[in-house]
Design a protein around this motif. Sequence first.
Motif, PDB file in Angstrom:
ATOM      1  N   SER A 354      86.136  11.525  79.060  1.00 36.37           N
ATOM      2  CA  SER A 354      87.216  10.930  78.285  1.00 36.37           C
ATOM      3  C   SER A 354      86.881  10.972  76.803  1.00 36.37           C
ATOM      4  N   ASN A 355      87.926  10.973  76.001  1.00 38.90           N
ATOM      5  CA  ASN A 355      87.770  10.896  74.548  1.00 38.90           C
ATOM      6  C   ASN A 355      87.725   9.428  74.158  1.00 38.90           C
ATOM      7  N   LEU A 356      86.627   8.985  73.559  1.00 39.81           N
ATOM      8  CA  LEU A 356      86.451   7.575  73.243  1.00 39.81           C
ATOM      9  C   LEU A 356      87.374   7.102  72.123  1.00 39.81           C
ATOM     10  N   ARG A 357      88.117   8.016  71.491  1.00 38.55           N
ATOM     11  CA  ARG A 357      89.104   7.573  70.508  1.00 38.55           C
ATOM     12  C   ARG A 357      90.208   6.758  71.168  1.00 38.55           C
ATOM     13  N   HIS A 358      90.360   6.915  72.498  1.00 39.59           N
ATOM     14  CA  HIS A 358      91.358   6.130  73.230  1.00 39.59           C
ATOM     15  C   HIS A 358      90.821   4.754  73.626  1.00 39.59           C
ATOM     16  N   ARG A 359      89.565   4.469  73.308  1.00 33.32           N
ATOM     17  CA  ARG A 359      88.951   3.236  73.785  1.00 33.32           C
ATOM     18  C   ARG A 359      89.645   1.993  73.232  1.00 33.32           C
ATOM     19  N   CYS A 360      90.043   2.009  71.965  1.00 33.45           N
ATOM     20  CA  CYS A 360      90.667   0.830  71.356  1.00 33.45           C
ATOM     21  C   CYS A 360      92.002   0.506  72.020  1.00 33.45           C
ATOM     22  N   SER A 361      92.851   1.530  72.189  1.00 30.87           N
ATOM     23  CA  SER A 361      94.146   1.292  72.824  1.00 30.87           C
ATOM     24  C   SER A 361      93.975   0.900  74.283  1.00 30.87           C
ATOM     25  N   ALA A 362      92.978   1.483  74.964  1.00 33.08           N
ATOM     26  CA  ALA A 362      92.720   1.120  76.357  1.00 33.08           C
ATOM     27  C   ALA A 362      92.263  -0.329  76.458  1.00 33.08           C
ATOM     28  N   ARG A 363      91.461  -0.771  75.493  1.00 29.33           N
ATOM     29  CA  ARG A 363      90.976  -2.148  75.521  1.00 29.33           C
ATOM     30  C   ARG A 363      92.127  -3.134  75.338  1.00 29.33           C
ATOM     31  N   GLN A 364      93.089  -2.771  74.481  1.00 26.73           N
ATOM     32  CA  GLN A 364      94.250  -3.636  74.299  1.00 26.73           C
ATOM     33  C   GLN A 364      95.048  -3.762  75.590  1.00 26.73           C
ATOM     34  N   GLN A 365      95.198  -2.655  76.312  1.00 25.88           N
ATOM     35  CA  GLN A 365      95.910  -2.698  77.590  1.00 25.88           C
ATOM     36  C   GLN A 365      95.156  -3.562  78.605  1.00 25.88           C
ATOM     37  N   GLN A 366      93.831  -3.511  78.582  1.00 27.47           N
ATOM     38  CA  GLN A 366      93.037  -4.296  79.517  1.00 27.47           C
ATOM     39  C   GLN A 366      93.140  -5.788  79.227  1.00 27.47           C
ATOM     40  N   LEU A 367      93.251  -6.159  77.954  1.00 27.60           N
ATOM     41  CA  LEU A 367      93.281  -7.562  77.569  1.00 27.60           C
ATOM     42  C   LEU A 367      94.598  -8.238  77.887  1.00 27.60           C
ATOM     43  N   GLU A 368      95.621  -7.452  78.241  1.00 25.62           N
ATOM     44  CA  GLU A 368      96.920  -8.038  78.540  1.00 25.62           C
ATOM     45  C   GLU A 368      96.865  -8.898  79.809  1.00 25.62           C
ATOM     46  N   THR A 369      95.922  -8.623  80.696  1.00 22.92           N
ATOM     47  CA  THR A 369      95.782  -9.390  81.942  1.00 22.92           C
ATOM     48  C   THR A 369      94.379  -9.960  82.031  1.00 22.92           C
ATOM     49  N   THR A 370      94.277 -11.277  82.118  1.00 23.97           N
ATOM     50  CA  THR A 370      92.981 -11.934  82.263  1.00 23.97           C
ATOM     51  C   THR A 370      92.959 -12.681  83.586  1.00 23.97           C
ATOM     52  N   TRP A 371      91.943 -12.431  84.388  1.00 28.20           N
ATOM     53  CA  TRP A 371      91.798 -13.116  85.663  1.00 28.20           C
ATOM     54  C   TRP A 371      90.333 -13.050  86.064  1.00 28.20           C
ATOM     55  N   ASP A 372      89.930 -13.862  86.974  1.00 25.30           N
ATOM     56  CA  ASP A 372      88.573 -13.837  87.496  1.00 25.30           C
ATOM     57  C   ASP A 372      88.638 -13.453  88.962  1.00 25.30           C
ATOM     58  N   TYR A 373      88.045 -12.318  89.294  1.00 17.49           N
ATOM     59  CA  TYR A 373      88.177 -11.756  90.633  1.00 17.49           C
ATOM     60  C   TYR A 373      87.537 -12.618  91.692  1.00 17.49           C
ATOM     61  N   ARG A 374      86.677 -13.570  91.306  1.00 18.53           N
ATOM     62  CA  ARG A 374      85.959 -14.359  92.300  1.00 18.53           C
ATOM     63  C   ARG A 374      86.857 -15.361  93.014  1.00 18.53           C
ATOM     64  N   TRP A 375      87.878 -15.853  92.322  1.00 16.67           N
ATOM     65  CA  TRP A 375      88.734 -16.838  92.982  1.00 16.67           C
ATOM     66  C   TRP A 375      90.205 -16.750  92.599  1.00 16.67           C
ATOM     67  N   ASP A 376      90.556 -16.043  91.532  1.00 18.20           N
ATOM     68  CA  ASP A 376      91.961 -15.936  91.144  1.00 18.20           C
ATOM     69  C   ASP A 376      92.704 -14.964  92.048  1.00 18.20           C
ATOM     70  N   ARG A 377      94.018 -15.121  92.069  1.00 20.92           N
ATOM     71  CA  ARG A 377      94.868 -14.184  92.808  1.00 20.92           C
ATOM     72  C   ARG A 377      94.965 -12.879  92.022  1.00 20.92           C
ATOM     73  N   VAL A 378      94.966 -11.756  92.733  1.00 18.45           N
ATOM     74  CA  VAL A 378      95.026 -10.449  92.082  1.00 18.45           C
ATOM     75  C   VAL A 378      96.362 -10.303  91.362  1.00 18.45           C
ATOM     76  N   PRO A 379      96.373  -9.933  90.082  1.00 17.50           N
ATOM     77  CA  PRO A 379      97.645  -9.703  89.374  1.00 17.50           C
ATOM     78  C   PRO A 379      98.466  -8.616  90.060  1.00 17.50           C
ATOM     79  N   ARG A 380      99.757  -8.864  90.213  1.00 19.16           N
ATOM     80  CA  ARG A 380     100.616  -7.916  90.923  1.00 19.16           C
ATOM     81  C   ARG A 380     100.648  -6.552  90.262  1.00 19.16           C
ATOM     82  N   GLU A 381     100.583  -6.536  88.920  1.00 16.77           N
ATOM     83  CA  GLU A 381     100.712  -5.254  88.230  1.00 16.77           C
ATOM     84  C   GLU A 381      99.530  -4.329  88.507  1.00 16.77           C
ATOM     85  N   PHE A 382      98.417  -4.852  89.033  1.00 12.95           N
ATOM     86  CA  PHE A 382      97.297  -3.985  89.368  1.00 12.95           C
ATOM     87  C   PHE A 382      97.625  -3.074  90.555  1.00 12.95           C
TER      88      PHE A 382
END
Length: 519
Positions: A354-382
């Motif tokens: 992958s081209n790491l120039r996409h890392r910033c925009s990818a990180r923004q997309q990742q931050l849109e959903t915050t959850w903890d996989y240990r006990w939270d319900r899986v976000p539907r959009e995943f």
Amino acid sequence: MGNHLSLIGGDDDGFDSTDNEMGFNVINFTVNAVDMELRTPARVHPNNLPVIRKKPNLEKFQGSDMFKEIRALSGSSSSEEQQQHWNLLKALQQRENGVAAPGSASFSSNQQRYINNMYIPNQKTTRLMSLDSKIFVTKFNRDGSKLMTACQDGYVRIYDGLKGTYHLLNRINARDVQYSIIDADFSPNGQHFAYSTWSRSFFIMPVNGTGDDCQWIDVNDMSSNRVGIFSLRYSPTGDTIIGGSNNASVIVGDVRTRATQIVRTHRMPVTDVNAVSFVNDNNPNVIIAGCDDGLLKVYDLRTSFRSRSLSKSVVSFIGHYDGITYIDSRNDGYYVLSNSKDQSIKIWDMRQPSNLRHRCSARQQQLETTWDYRWDRVPREFYNPHKALDGDTSIMTYRGHRVSKTLLRAKFSPLEQTGQRYIYTGCATGRIIIYDVLTGKIKEAIEGHRNVIRDLDWHPVRSEIVSGSWDSHVHLNAFNRNMANNHSNQSKSRQSSIHDNNKPLRRSRRLANRNSTPY
């Protein structure tokens, strides 16, 4: 609760999902095991498999070398119509007449794999053992002669896997188990195994030894007192052990000298390394690390220790919305798979970074959903994302299993037995999910466990999968003809129903439908 609730602050703070008599959420603390269970209503973690609306996208994968190789190795290179008319009795007659494979008096290797793939595990056949606590590791050695299990009670158990009896050979009391034995691996010769816990050491023990025979490799060059090693692997030569830990580091230990070196995956020590693997069994120098921010990074151990702040990776891969839980290599030096908390398995070609120039925009997309996989319900959009992550260079994605509670394993099926035609993984619903690599669809969903299946392994020679679950049971899963016939009949019934629905309606039915339709 949610993301702010953590007893240990790392990977496997084991949580179960049940409800109390009054229906309220109850948190149970067990001080001795440093274990915490979150009890919530059953509807938060339903036992049904997720609904995937989109069909697998095969466009990029079908043009890859891996697709063509697996298709040939598994004997699936003939047309779909020819495969439907293939008959085992006719194939046996051709073998007896010496015409099954050109230049051979028997089936070719590819033909044998094609037949083997007709009898892959599809049902739990027996419960091999019931232990006292959650099972974290279930693994065969290379030739399948021994099976190892490790769980939260602090014991490593070795079973006979050679004859399929699975009787107990050795029971070893592991040392320095603060929370649980988190991961373990056999040495290449099968004479030793290494395990990791929530401590700053690798522990090495002989398979036939006792707890007094334990040796360890201490990790001294770490900034934090709290060290957890979530994944470890022996090198193909057996002289090195690598481990992915918290503090954004991969620990490299020398088995002979007990010296350690650190590969730092991030500048700030806040990102866990959940999974590590060697890319090829013929090369002990190239490793791949899966991080909790969804990045995969490839390192050359001959050049990765020059910087104390950040080790330079050879290539990196972007594509997962959330953290990596496991990495398995195809052992050809080119392709690996990764399982992720974003509820997907992806296949990567090491020649397409992958081209790491996409890392910033990818990180923004990742931050849109915050959850903890240990006990939270899986976000539907995943389960059904609208688009791929910016910079995603994966060649294939598989969806249909649920990843929560712990770092679930996903692996290629054995090469000699199946031609690596399948990917199998544990699931938080208590099922074993087997994907068809070539179609991207679920081939089997084996029920039997009552809690998440963290680790499982396919026997190298026999068509058997041994699975270990947090319900404290170890199951043997194999082929059952009655189950296969039921699946076949259900499939034919669905196809017949679709065919009937596509038929033009008779005039009387058209009139009836028209008259019953309100204006």
